[in-house]
Scaffold this motif. Structure first.
Motif, PDB file in Angstrom:
ATOM      1  N   VAL A 252      -7.888  -1.559  -3.384  1.00 52.78           N
ATOM      2  CA  VAL A 252      -6.542  -2.110  -3.574  1.00 52.78           C
ATOM      3  C   VAL A 252      -5.863  -2.325  -2.231  1.00 52.78           C
ATOM      4  N   LEU A 253      -5.996  -1.354  -1.326  1.00 51.88           N
ATOM      5  CA  LEU A 253      -5.387  -1.481   0.000  1.00 51.88           C
ATOM      6  C   LEU A 253      -5.997  -2.645   0.773  1.00 51.88           C
ATOM      7  N   SER A 254      -7.301  -2.822   0.668  1.00 51.68           N
ATOM      8  CA  SER A 254      -7.964  -3.918   1.381  1.00 51.68           C
ATOM      9  C   SER A 254      -7.497  -5.277   0.870  1.00 51.68           C
ATOM     10  N   VAL A 255      -7.403  -5.418  -0.451  1.00 51.77           N
ATOM     11  CA  VAL A 255      -6.934  -6.679  -1.026  1.00 51.77           C
ATOM     12  C   VAL A 255      -5.483  -6.946  -0.617  1.00 51.77           C
ATOM     13  N   LEU A 256      -4.662  -5.893  -0.607  1.00 53.28           N
ATOM     14  CA  LEU A 256      -3.265  -6.055  -0.212  1.00 53.28           C
ATOM     15  C   LEU A 256      -3.157  -6.511   1.236  1.00 53.28           C
ATOM     16  N   LEU A 257      -3.924  -5.906   2.135  1.00 54.51           N
ATOM     17  CA  LEU A 257      -3.890  -6.304   3.543  1.00 54.51           C
ATOM     18  C   LEU A 257      -4.441  -7.708   3.731  1.00 54.51           C
ATOM     19  N   THR A 258      -5.425  -8.074   2.924  1.00 55.57           N
ATOM     20  CA  THR A 258      -5.952  -9.438   2.989  1.00 55.57           C
ATOM     21  C   THR A 258      -4.902 -10.445   2.550  1.00 55.57           C
ATOM     22  N   ARG A 259      -4.158 -10.107   1.498  1.00 52.97           N
ATOM     23  CA  ARG A 259      -3.105 -10.995   1.007  1.00 52.97           C
ATOM     24  C   ARG A 259      -2.006 -11.173   2.047  1.00 52.97           C
TER      25      ARG A 259
END
Length: 260
Positions: A181-188
């Motif tokens: 979830v953190l990785s997807v958020l930082l990617t967004r």
């Protein structure tokens, strides 16, 4: 004034909110969250003896014997469990008020993304705690008890140290399972690229083992039990970031002329 700035200062009645109104709203939401947290801790305090029994039963299955070495130790353990349980129960309320406070300044897609991140973040944390409870903790307890086989050393574990050990493992695995979830958020947010993660995979594996050595007890087994799920979650994070980047790229191209 842009549409987003107007939404950010819009009041519920359709007018504009001043800075004072925003601060009043923030204060009221903080008061509600704190009050709910206090009530949740008090309620959990009534059930904390049962949770202590549940945790100790897990250790007794592997022939652990528990003692308390200070008069107030049992009370301290119950207060710790009540505080952590109350905080966990309060997270949905706290997240809701954070969302409600920020929602007027967010676009529709941003609000949807925020809600999805909260839902999947909660699920990932629960899965991490469940994985620790069902797999990691029993394996650790069996391994530690097996070390005393063939010796004259009997186990008499402090209940406070034991419960603190379990809570630490639960929190660590819950946080570790938040990695996708953190990785997807930082990617967004544009702060992370899946290509960078893929190229740095070997370095990240080394950092994962170093982190596992810091946050776990000083034994190789605990480090492996934490590092292996983290490496699997890293691979899942890379896959999800690549998928999300492909999904977001067309929409960003279509909205680029409007922003220009």
């Amino acid at each position: 004034m842009s549409r987003r700035n107007q939404a950010d200062t819009a009041a519920p009645d359709g007018g504009e909110m001043s800075l004072t109104d925003h601060l009043k709203e923030l204060r009221s939401r903080v008061v509600v969250c704190v009050a709910f947290l206090v009530i949740a801790v008090l309620v959990c305090l009534c059930f904390s003896p049962r949770l202590v029994e549940l945790f100790t039963d897990l250790g007794k299955a592997y022939d652990y014997q528990f003692v308390y070495i200070a008069p107030q130790e049992l009370l301290t353990v119950q207060l710790s469990i009540a505080a952590i349980s109350g905080l966990v129960l309060s997270v949905p309320v706290i997240v809701y008020h954070i969302y409600a406070f920020c929602a007027p300044g967010l676009k529709r897609t941003e609000r949807l993304f925020f809600l999805l991140a909260v839902v999947f973040g909660t699920l990932c944390f629960c899965v991490g705690v469940l994985f620790a409870y069902k797999v990691t903790v029993p394996f650790m307890l069996y391994f530690f008890m097996d070390l005393s086989v063939g010796t004259d050393i009997a186990s008499a574990v402090s209940v406070q140290n034991y419960v603190n050990f379990l809570l630490t493992v639960f929190v660590v695995f819950g946080a570790v399972f938040e990695l996708p979830v953190l990785s997807v958020l930082l990617t967004r947010l544009g702060l992370l690229r899946p290509q960078w993660l893929a190229k740095s995979r070997k370095v990240l594996f080394i950092l994962i083992f170093l982190l596992a050595a810091i946050i776990t007890p000083p034994d190789v087994l605990s480090q492996i039990l934490v590092a292996v799920p983290m490496m699997a979650l890293l691979e899942l994070s890379i896959f999800l970031c690549r998928v999300c980047e492909k999904l977001w790229r067309p929409s960003e191209k279509t909205t680029a002329p409007e922003n220009g």
